[in-house]
Structure formats: structure tokens, C-alpha cells
Design an enzyme around this catalytic site. Structure first.
Site, PDB file in Angstrom:
ATOM      1  N   HIS A  17       0.844  -1.209   0.000  1.00  0.00           N
ATOM      2  CA  HIS A  17       0.000   0.000   0.000  1.00  0.00           C
ATOM      3  C   HIS A  17       0.876   1.255   0.000  1.00  0.00           C
ATOM      4  O   HIS A  17       0.624   2.214  -0.742  1.00  0.00           O
ATOM      5  CB  HIS A  17      -0.894   0.040   1.249  1.00  0.00           C
ATOM      6  CG  HIS A  17      -1.905  -1.046   1.336  1.00  0.00           C
ATOM      7  ND1 HIS A  17      -2.032  -1.854   2.439  1.00  0.00           N
ATOM      8  CD2 HIS A  17      -2.863  -1.460   0.466  1.00  0.00           C
ATOM      9  CE1 HIS A  17      -3.016  -2.709   2.256  1.00  0.00           C
ATOM     10  NE2 HIS A  17      -3.535  -2.501   1.052  1.00  0.00           N
ATOM     11  N   LYS A  41     -17.800  -6.878   6.110  1.00  0.00           N
ATOM     12  CA  LYS A  41     -16.449  -7.397   6.307  1.00  0.00           C
ATOM     13  C   LYS A  41     -16.030  -7.244   7.768  1.00  0.00           C
ATOM     14  O   LYS A  41     -16.107  -6.158   8.333  1.00  0.00           O
ATOM     15  CB  LYS A  41     -15.475  -6.639   5.402  1.00  0.00           C
ATOM     16  CG  LYS A  41     -14.076  -7.195   5.408  1.00  0.00           C
ATOM     17  CD  LYS A  41     -13.216  -6.484   4.388  1.00  0.00           C
ATOM     18  CE  LYS A  41     -11.826  -7.077   4.358  1.00  0.00           C
ATOM     19  NZ  LYS A  41     -10.971  -6.408   3.388  1.00  0.00           N
ATOM     20  N   ARG A  90      -0.900  -6.260  -8.158  1.00  0.00           N
ATOM     21  CA  ARG A  90       0.211  -7.167  -7.884  1.00  0.00           C
ATOM     22  C   ARG A  90       0.409  -8.161  -9.017  1.00  0.00           C
ATOM     23  O   ARG A  90       1.505  -8.654  -9.214  1.00  0.00           O
ATOM     24  CB  ARG A  90      -0.039  -7.934  -6.589  1.00  0.00           C
ATOM     25  CG  ARG A  90       0.063  -7.070  -5.349  1.00  0.00           C
ATOM     26  CD  ARG A  90      -0.372  -7.835  -4.148  1.00  0.00           C
ATOM     27  NE  ARG A  90      -1.793  -8.156  -4.328  1.00  0.00           N
ATOM     28  CZ  ARG A  90      -2.570  -8.647  -3.403  1.00  0.00           C
ATOM     29  NH1 ARG A  90      -2.096  -8.927  -2.224  1.00  0.00           N
ATOM     30  NH2 ARG A  90      -3.844  -8.885  -3.642  1.00  0.00           N
ATOM     31  N   SER A 128      -2.517  -7.697   2.999  1.00  0.00           N
ATOM     32  CA  SER A 128      -3.022  -7.658   4.382  1.00  0.00           C
ATOM     33  C   SER A 128      -3.384  -9.058   4.844  1.00  0.00           C
ATOM     34  O   SER A 128      -3.185  -9.406   6.009  1.00  0.00           O
ATOM     35  CB  SER A 128      -4.242  -6.735   4.469  1.00  0.00           C
ATOM     36  OG  SER A 128      -3.865  -5.410   4.182  1.00  0.00           O
TER      37      SER A 128
END
Length: 158
Positions: A17, A41, A90, A128
Site C-alpha cells: 500500500h 467485512k 500485484r 493484508s
């Protein structure tokens, strides 16, 4: 003024990030790092802690503003005068997912443009999810989170 929003749950913020924000900063007058609140979430870390980690990470960068929001990212952008959404990639799986979201956002608000930044190759394995998994197994995450983030002492909520 050219403003961009980089949104996510940042549960927790990672070096990936951080890399994306640092790449975006030269292109914008202001980069808003915004923690999106998603009631569905379940996050491992409280909102206040995640916000503080982000503030600590970018404390030396006055162009970076940190906040949180609920609702659609495109609405948050409009409300905050941002014409751009920043997203990090990514690999090909991220590209597929992020392209779909960008196209939906464009239909909702054609004035908001999504800009993709590639993560540094050395950080492609960083997420994460990986950090949380390592923490669950009592492993150090120092190489995965920004320098100013002290996370080993934190307790996971999940």
C-alpha cells in the site's frame, strides 16, 4: 487541484500500500488514503488503529490526507473533489478484479478515472491477508508493513 483517492480496508496497511501511495504522490496535489467501512467485512483491527497506522506511515508527506468513509468510493470522490481513484496491481488476478470495479465505477460516475499502479516486484507477495495469517501464527511481519507500523503487539480481533 488534482486529487486522488486510494481506498481500501488497510487491515493492516502494508508496504505494498505504501509503495502505491508513494508512486502516486508526484502525480497529484493531494492523495486521500481512505479506509472504506464495509459492515459486512469483519476486520482484524479496529478502525481507529488502522487510521493511526496510515497517519504514522505518511506523517512526513503533507500531500497525503487520511480519513474513512461509508458508501461508494465514487461518491466519496465526488464529495471530496477527487477525479481519480488509485488502485494497486500485484498481478493478473488483481488486474481482472480491479478492471471490473473500475468499469462499474465509470458507469456510475464517468468523471472519475481509475489509475492503476504496478506494485514493485519485491512486494507482489505482500497483502493484508498474508500479514494477518503470519500474525495468527506468531510470525514477525516487520518486512511486510511500513517502518512506523508496530503490529506484533496488537491483538487480532478475528
Amino acid at each position: 487541484m488534482r486529487k486522488a483517492v486510494f481506498s481500501g480496508s488497510f487491515d493492516p496497511i502494508t508496504k505494498g500500500h505504501e509503495d502505491i501511495v508513494l508512486k502516486a504522490m508526484p502525480l497529484f496535489d493531494e492523495v486521500i488514503v481512505a479506509v472504506g467501512i464495509n459492515n459486512v467485512k469483519k476486520c482484524a483491527f479496529p478502525l481507529e488503529r488502522r487510521l493511526q497506522w496510515i497517519k504514522d506511515t505518511f506523517a512526513d508527506y503533507p500531500k497525503v490526507k487520511v480519513t474513512h468513509y461509508e458508501g461508494l468510493t465514487v461518491d466519496f470522490c465526488k464529495d471530496n473533489g477527487a477525479d481519480f481513484i488509485i488502485r494497486g496491481l500485484r498481478g493478473s488476478a488483481d488486474l481482472e478484479y480491479e478492471t471490473t470495479i473500475a468499469e462499474a465505477n465509470k458507469k456510475i460516475n464517468p468523471e472519475i478515472e481509475t489509475i492503476f499502479f504496478l506494485t514493485e516486484p519485491s512486494l507482489r507477495c505482500v497483502s493484508s491477508t498474508v500479514v494477518r495469517d503470519l500474525l495468527k501464527h506468531n510470525c514477525s511481519v516487520e518486512q511486510f508493513v511500513p517502518e512506523k507500523v508496530c503490529i506484533e503487539s496488537e491483538k487480532l480481533r478475528i
